[in-house]
Write an enzyme that holds these catalytic residues in place. Structure first.
Site, PDB file in Angstrom:
ATOM      1  CE  LYS A 170      -3.710  -2.611   0.719  1.00 35.33           C
ATOM      2  NZ  LYS A 170      -4.831  -2.762  -0.214  1.00 35.33           N
ATOM      3  CG  HIS A 289      -7.296 -10.020  -6.269  1.00 36.88           C
ATOM      4  ND1 HIS A 289      -8.563  -9.475  -6.393  1.00 36.88           N
ATOM      5  CD2 HIS A 289      -6.773  -9.510  -5.126  1.00 36.88           C
ATOM      6  CE1 HIS A 289      -8.782  -8.667  -5.359  1.00 36.88           C
ATOM      7  NE2 HIS A 289      -7.719  -8.675  -4.574  1.00 36.88           N
TER       8      HIS A 289
END
Length: 470
Positions: A170, A289
Site C-alpha cells: 500500500k 485475485h
C-alpha cells in the site's frame, strides 16, 4: 429442400411438458446445478424451473422442427427436484441435471456460457442465482486444475506446519517502482513469506510493469539472502490482451520470480486457464485475485454464489485464491466461508446444507487451491484466523502490516511473531478461540513490535451483519 418430419406441430407449449421430470434419477456423469429461483407472480414454480432447464440447455421459446433432427431426451437439461427455500416467500431451489455431452472438455468458459447465459435475463423470472454445481468426475478429469497445488507449493518454499504470511503493498496506486521495491524488501525482511501487487496494479504511467518486476525481484533476492528463507511477491501479469499477459509472465520467469498473479474474473476464464497451463509447464506458482466477484455473488437471490466461482477457478487453475476472512472488513459468514474453502482445497467434500454445499463433490485427486484470507485484518485477528483457516492457508495483511507505527519491517515482524505464537499455542493444546487474546498479550512481552501493533489496533473491529447466509 429438407422437409419437416410428419408429426411436427408448430407453436408454443409449456416448458414443463418437456423439461420438468421429477421422476428422473441423475446419473454419475451428469453435471448437476442448484438454482435459487424467484418466479414472476403468476408463473408456476414447475414452469419456471423447467424454463431454466430449457434455456440453459436445448430449449427456446417456441417449438422448432429441427428438434426432430436430434435426440432431445439425450441432450436436454432436466429439472429433477424442486424445493421451497425455507423462510422465503416465492423462492425455490431448482435442481437441474445436464448430460455430460453438452459441455466442451476442459472449458470452464463453455460451462458458464450454458448455465448462466441468456437464462438470467428470462422474463418469467424475477431473480435467479446459481447456488452450486456438481462437476462429474468424467468432466473433472478433462481439466488440469491448479498449476501445482498446496503440497507442491510447500515443497517449493520449504515451509511447513503453519499458514503462509503475506502483505499487499500500500498505497495500492501511486508509488514509483523503486519505492515499491523498497516496501517489498522491508516487508519480506521483517518476516513475511510473500508480498503482493494489489489487483489494480498493472502497468500505469507512475509505474510500468517491467520496472516494477525488476525492482521487486531485486528486493526478493536481497531479503532471501539476509533471512535464509524462500520469499516471493505476486507479480500481477493481468493485461489488456492475452498476448501481453503472456509476455509479462515470460519476463517474470526470465528474472527468476517464483510466483505470479492474475485477476481471474476481470481477465476471464479463458485467459486464466491459458496462464495456469503455462505456469505448470514453467514451474511458476499462480496467485489468483477475485476482483469483481461481489458484483455477481453478493446478492442473495440473484447472480452466482462464490462457491461456484471457487469451484470453477480450481478447475481453470490457481494455486491461491482470495476467499474472505470471516473476521475482517470483507463479506463472509463462517459456515458458508468454510464450506467453499473446503471446496477449494479438499479432494472430496460431502453435501452439507448447513454450510451451503448442495452436492457431494469428488475432485478425483486434483490438486487443491490455497485459500487467502485478506481484507481488514491485523494482529488481534491472528488467533481467529489460525483457528478458522488452519495451516493450509495464506494470511494476507495489507494495512495490518504497512500501518504499523514504526514502519513496514516492524509491521511484518509483529505479524510473524503473532502467527508463530498462535501456532505454538495451538500445538501445545491451547484453545485459540477462547485464549487467543491471552496468547497475543503473552507474546507482546518479548516483542515490542507486536506490542506496538496491538496498542494501535486494539479498538478496530468490522462488525456488520453478513449478507451471505442460508
Amino acid at each position: 429442400m429438407v422437409q419437416a418430419k410428419a408429426g411436427f406441430k408448430a407453436g408454443v407449449q409449456d416448458y414443463r411438458l418437456t423439461y420438468y421430470t421429477p421422476d428422473y434419477t441423475p446419473k454419475d456423469t451428469d453435471l448437476l446445478a442448484c438454482f435459487r429461483m424467484t418466479p414472476q407472480p403468476g408463473v408456476p414454480a414447475e414452469e419456471a424451473a423447467a424454463a431454466v432447464a430449457a434455456e440453459s440447455s436445448t430449449g427456446t421459446w417456441t417449438t422448432v422442427w429441427t428438434d426432430n433432427l436430434t435426440d432431445l431426451d439425450r441432450y436436454k437439461g432436466r429439472c429433477y427436484d424442486l424445493e421451497a427455500v425455507p423462510n422465503e416467500d416465492n423462492q425455490y431451489f431448482a435442481f437441474i441435471a445436464y448430460p455430460l455431452d453438452l459441455f466442451e472438455e476442459g472449458s470452464v468458459t463453455n460451462v458458464l456460457t450454458s448455465l448462466v447465459g441468456n437464462v438470467f435475463g428470462f422474463k418469467a423470472l424475477r431473480a435467479l442465482r446459481l447456488e452450486d454445481i456438481r462437476f462429474p468426475v468424467a468432466l473433472i478429469k478433462t481439466f488440469q486444475g491448479p498449476p501445482h497445488g498446496i503440497t507442491v507449493e510447500r515443497d517449493k518454499l520449504n515451509k511447513y506446519g503453519r499458514p503462509l504470511l503475506g502483505c499487499t503493498i500500500k498505497p495500492k496506486l501511486g508509488l514509483s517502482a523503486k519505492n515499491y521495491g523498497r516496501a517489498v524488501y522491508e516487508c519480506l525482511r521483517g518476516g513475511l513469506d510473500f508480498t503482493k501487487d494489489d489487483e489494480n496494479i498493472n502497468s500505469q504511467p507512475f509505474m510500468r510493469w517491467r520496472d516494477r518486476f525488476l525492482f521487486v525481484q531485486e528486493a526478493i533476492e536481497k531479503a532471501q539472502a539476509e533471512t535464509n528463507e524462500m520469499k516471493g511477491h505476486y507479480l500481477n501479469v493481468t493485461a489488456g490482451t492475452c498476448e501481453e499477459m503472456m509476455k509479462r509472465a515470460e519476463f517474470a520467469k526470465e528474472i527468476g520470480t517464483p510466483i505470479i498473479m492474475h485477476d481471474f474474473f476481470t481477465g476471464g476464464f479463458t485467459a486464466n486457464t491459458t496462464l495456469a497451463r503455462w505456469c505448470r509447464d514453467n514451474g511458476i506458482l499462480l496467485h489468483i485475485h477475485r476482483a469483481m466477484h461481489a458484483v455477481v455473488d453478493r446478492q442473495k437471490n440473484h447472480g452466482i454464489h462464490f462457491r461456484v466461482l471457487a469451484k470453477c477457478l480450481r478447475l481453470s487453475g490457481g494455486d491461491h485464491l482470495h476467499s474472505g476472512t470471516v473476521v475482517g472488513k470483507l463479506e463472509g459468514e463462517r459456515g458458508i466461508t468454510m464450506g467453499f474453502v473446503d471446496l477449494m482445497r479438499e479432494d472430496y467434500v460431502e453435501e452439507d446444507r448447513s454450510r451451503g454445499i448442495f452436492f457431494t463433490q469428488d475432485y478425483a485427486s486434483m490438486p487443491g487451491t490455497m485459500p487467502v484470507a485478506s481484507g481488514g485484518i491485523h494482529v488481534w485477528h491472528m488467533p481467529a484466523l489460525v483457528e478458522i483457516f488452519g495451516d493450509d492457508s495464506c494470511l494476507q495483511f495489507g494495512g495490518g502490516t504497512l500501518g504499523h507505527p514504526w514502519g513496514n519491517a516492524p509491521g511484518a515482524t509483529a505479524n510473524r511473531v503473532a502467527l508463530e505464537a498462535c501456532v505454538q499455542a495451538r500445538n501445545e493444546g491451547r484453545n485459540l478461540a477462547r485464549e487467543g487474546n491471552d496468547v497475543i498479550r503473552e507474546a507482546c512481552r518479548w516483542s515490542p513490535e507486536l506490542a506496538a501493533a496491538c496498542e494501535l489496533w486494539k479498538e478496530i473491529k468490522f462488525e456488520f451483519e453478513a449478507m451471505d447466509t442460508l
